[in-house]
Design an enzyme around this catalytic site. Structure first.
Site, mmCIF file in Angstrom:
data_model
loop_
_atom_site.group_PDB
_atom_site.id
_atom_site.type_symbol
_atom_site.label_atom_id
_atom_site.label_comp_id
_atom_site.label_asym_id
_atom_site.label_seq_id
_atom_site.Cartn_x
_atom_site.Cartn_y
_atom_site.Cartn_z
ATOM 1 N N ARG A 39 0.857 -1.181 0.000
ATOM 2 C CA ARG A 39 0.000 0.000 0.000
ATOM 3 C C ARG A 39 0.889 1.226 0.000
ATOM 4 O O ARG A 39 2.112 1.130 0.074
ATOM 5 C CB ARG A 39 -1.055 -0.006 1.119
ATOM 6 C CG ARG A 39 -0.811 -0.854 2.315
ATOM 7 C CD ARG A 39 0.217 -0.322 3.253
ATOM 8 N NE ARG A 39 0.006 1.089 3.467
ATOM 9 C CZ ARG A 39 0.942 1.959 3.664
ATOM 10 N NH1 ARG A 39 2.214 1.599 3.703
ATOM 11 N NH2 ARG A 39 0.677 3.229 3.828
ATOM 12 N N GLY A 40 0.238 2.409 -0.101
ATOM 13 C CA GLY A 40 1.022 3.629 -0.263
ATOM 14 C C GLY A 40 1.092 3.928 -1.757
ATOM 15 O O GLY A 40 1.461 3.049 -2.550
ATOM 16 N N ALA A 41 0.751 5.161 -2.118
ATOM 17 C CA ALA A 41 0.589 5.500 -3.539
ATOM 18 C C ALA A 41 1.798 5.117 -4.411
ATOM 19 O O ALA A 41 1.640 4.436 -5.434
ATOM 20 C CB ALA A 41 0.258 6.987 -3.660
ATOM 21 N N ARG B 14 -7.486 0.020 -6.900
ATOM 22 C CA ARG B 14 -7.668 1.066 -5.882
ATOM 23 C C ARG B 14 -7.891 2.392 -6.624
ATOM 24 O O ARG B 14 -7.105 2.754 -7.498
ATOM 25 C CB ARG B 14 -6.458 1.159 -4.945
ATOM 26 C CG ARG B 14 -6.330 -0.117 -4.090
ATOM 27 C CD ARG B 14 -5.536 0.080 -2.849
ATOM 28 N NE ARG B 14 -6.160 0.949 -1.890
ATOM 29 C CZ ARG B 14 -5.525 1.403 -0.794
ATOM 30 N NH1 ARG B 14 -4.274 1.066 -0.569
ATOM 31 N NH2 ARG B 14 -6.144 2.198 0.054
ATOM 32 N N GLN C 233 -2.146 2.414 10.054
ATOM 33 C CA GLN C 233 -0.846 2.418 9.360
ATOM 34 C C GLN C 233 0.223 3.147 10.165
ATOM 35 O O GLN C 233 1.405 2.855 10.034
ATOM 36 C CB GLN C 233 -0.984 3.083 7.984
ATOM 37 C CG GLN C 233 -1.747 2.280 6.957
ATOM 38 C CD GLN C 233 -3.191 2.684 6.893
ATOM 39 O OE1 GLN C 233 -3.773 3.104 7.897
ATOM 40 N NE2 GLN C 233 -3.802 2.574 5.734
ATOM 41 N N ASP D 283 -1.835 10.851 -1.643
ATOM 42 C CA ASP D 283 -2.174 9.838 -2.649
ATOM 43 C C ASP D 283 -2.511 10.471 -3.987
ATOM 44 O O ASP D 283 -2.483 9.806 -5.025
ATOM 45 C CB ASP D 283 -3.349 8.996 -2.146
ATOM 46 C CG ASP D 283 -2.941 8.293 -0.868
ATOM 47 O OD1 ASP D 283 -3.078 8.898 0.221
ATOM 48 O OD2 ASP D 283 -2.436 7.158 -0.951
ATOM 49 N N ASN E 269 -5.263 12.730 0.949
ATOM 50 C CA ASN E 269 -4.413 11.817 1.731
ATOM 51 C C ASN E 269 -5.298 11.009 2.670
ATOM 52 O O ASN E 269 -6.528 11.193 2.709
ATOM 53 C CB ASN E 269 -3.348 12.616 2.505
ATOM 54 C CG ASN E 269 -2.270 11.725 3.102
ATOM 55 O OD1 ASN E 269 -1.762 10.842 2.424
ATOM 56 N ND2 ASN E 269 -1.939 11.923 4.361
ATOM 57 N N LYS E 270 -4.684 10.135 3.413
ATOM 58 C CA LYS E 270 -5.397 9.245 4.330
ATOM 59 C C LYS E 270 -6.394 10.003 5.205
ATOM 60 O O LYS E 270 -6.113 11.104 5.666
ATOM 61 C CB LYS E 270 -4.370 8.509 5.195
ATOM 62 C CG LYS E 270 -4.902 7.477 6.144
ATOM 63 C CD LYS E 270 -5.767 6.426 5.488
ATOM 64 C CE LYS E 270 -5.102 5.667 4.375
ATOM 65 N NZ LYS E 270 -6.031 4.818 3.587
HETATM 66 O O1 MRU Z 1 -4.547 3.246 2.118
HETATM 67 P P1 MRU Z 1 -3.048 3.277 2.076
HETATM 68 O O2 MRU Z 1 -2.373 2.718 3.272
HETATM 69 O O3 MRU Z 1 -2.512 2.730 0.778
HETATM 70 O O4 MRU Z 1 -2.791 4.822 2.138
HETATM 71 C C1 MRU Z 1 -1.890 5.477 1.428
HETATM 72 C C2 MRU Z 1 -0.933 6.065 2.324
HETATM 73 O O5 MRU Z 1 0.019 5.421 2.704
HETATM 74 C C3 MRU Z 1 -1.106 7.402 2.811
HETATM 75 O O6 MRU Z 1 -2.264 8.028 2.488
HETATM 76 C C4 MRU Z 1 0.135 8.208 2.581
HETATM 77 O O7 MRU Z 1 0.132 9.247 3.440
HETATM 78 C C5 MRU Z 1 0.328 8.633 1.156
HETATM 79 S S1 MRU Z 1 1.258 7.503 0.225
HETATM 80 C C6 MRU Z 1 2.922 8.026 0.451
#
Ligand code: MRU
Length: 364
Positions: free
Chosen positions: A53-55, A90, A203, A244, A254-255
């Site tokens: 996970r993570g963009a 996603r 996370q 993201d 973002n999250k």
């Molecule tokens: O849902 P996830 O865990 O894939 O979320 C993405 C992230 O890790 C965060 O939103 C993050 O801050 C941005 S990606 C570097």
């Protein structure tokens, strides 16, 4: 980054030369497991079920998924079908589409019999580029940290709050929001990180805290609701989060929960920075709130919490009454007006169309 004594990236080519190995993030911090992905379906599952996970990491994983697909069937039809299959995994992180577009753009002009080789080469390049972009982000973020440190007493740490995991686990290496922190550590500047737990998937508690521990970064885990209080009491010098998808006008998706941190930061005069590599910028979108699709994940992620029990087993427990429905929007949008600066590989941009255009003029 290092896990124990060994340097790891989050994704690498398996020794069979066709599959990819990943760190399966579902089990961290309790268990460090590596999984091999050998089919497009396995790659799709690993992305949608958040083994990775993570963009930025989602984008690189998808790029290798295209490479795997080209081994068995390098036709145009399969290239398009793989793009579609992986793109639907996603919806919010734009790096996924960016990486799939890059792969298709690279492979279209290549003769089918040469596509697999070209695909693995481009996927490896995208992975290496991610590391370089994050390292550059780290350098620009480090300058900000240095300025804040200069206003403190000698030895007093710069206190940084971060949300979710925008660390090396969310990328190929270094991370986005954490790159400046790791570089500050290397430079001997004292830092301390407040880690938001980041419900519902935690996370922060599970991944960012594991990273900070692994690299000896002084840190405290806090509940998501504590940030505003700490800011009011002068305990936070700056916020750095990842993203993201950031719009051409500087709105930051973002999250979930990031927006509330930005509001609290604004109210307390705490600088709020967003660290991002340029593939996270969606130049086709201006208004983040109305235009970015926000992933709604299963309510079970809210109703259940995963952790390790006293016997060392990883279990999931229900925390709400059976029958209580749960909503689970996974991301939110922080309007550009709340963002102090966008830390990119090219430098720190003002969060505005003009600010981004100044740094990335040639691309658009
Ligand atoms: O849902 P996830 O865990 O894939 O979320 C993405 C992230 O890790 C965060 O939103 C993050 O801050 C941005 S990606 C570097």
């Amino acid at each position: 980054m290092k896990v124990g004594d060994k340097h790891y990236r989050t994704i690498w080519l398996n020794e069979d030369g066709r599959s990819v190995d990943i760190i399966d993030q579902r089990w961290l911090p309790h268990d460090f497991r590596i999984v091999t992905l050998s089919t497009v379906e396995a790659v799709a599952t690993a992305i949608s079920d958040m083994w990775v996970r993570g963009a930025p990491l989602i984008g690189v994983t998808a790029a290798y998924g295209v490479a795997i697909a080209m081994l068995d069937d390098p036709s145009d039809d399969n290239l398009d079908a793989t793009w579609d299959r992986l793109h639907e995994t996603r919806p919010t992180a734009i790096n996924l589409k960016w990486a799939l577009d890059e792969m298709r753009k690279t492979l279209r002009p290549v003769a089918p019999e040469k596509r697999a080789e070209a695909a693995y080469a481009r996927a490896a390049e995208i992975a290496d580029e991610d590391v370089a972009l994050n390292r550059a982000i780290g350098g620009h973020g480090l300058e900000i940290i240095k300025k804040i440190a200069a206003g403190k007493k000698p030895g007093e740490p710069v206190n940084i709050l971060t949300h979710c995991n925008a660390g090396w686990l969310a990328t190929v290496d270094y991370g986005t929001a954490t790159a400046p922190v790791y570089l500050a550590m290397e430079a001997g500047i004292p830092v301390h990180v407040f880690v938001d737990e980041t419900r519902p998937r935690n996370q922060g508690a599970q991944l960012t805290a594991w990273e900070m521990n692994g690299h000896g970064v002084p840190h405290d885990l806090i509940v998501d609701n504590a940030g505003g209080h700490l800011m009011q009491h002068g305990e936070i010098d700056m916020v750095i989060v990842g993203t993201d998808r950031t719009t051409a006008s500087g709105d930051v998706c973002n999250k979930i929960g990031t927006y509330l941190k930005a509001l609290a930061a604004k109210d307390n005069g705490v600088p709020f920075y967003v660290a991002l590599p340029s593939p996270t910028i969606d130049w086709t979108v201006n208004d983040g709130v109305s235009e970015i699709p926000i992933e709604e994940r299963s309510g079970d992620e809210v109703s259940f919490v995963q952790g390790e029990n006293a016997e060392g087993a990883i279990i999931s427990v229900r925390i709400s009454p059976k029958g209580t429905p749960a909503r689970n929007p996974a991301f939110d949008v922080t309007p550009a007006r709340l963002v102090t600066g966008l830390i990119t590989e090219r430098g720190v941009a003002e969060a505005s169309a003009e600010g981004l255009a100044r740094l990335f003029e040639k691309e658009n």
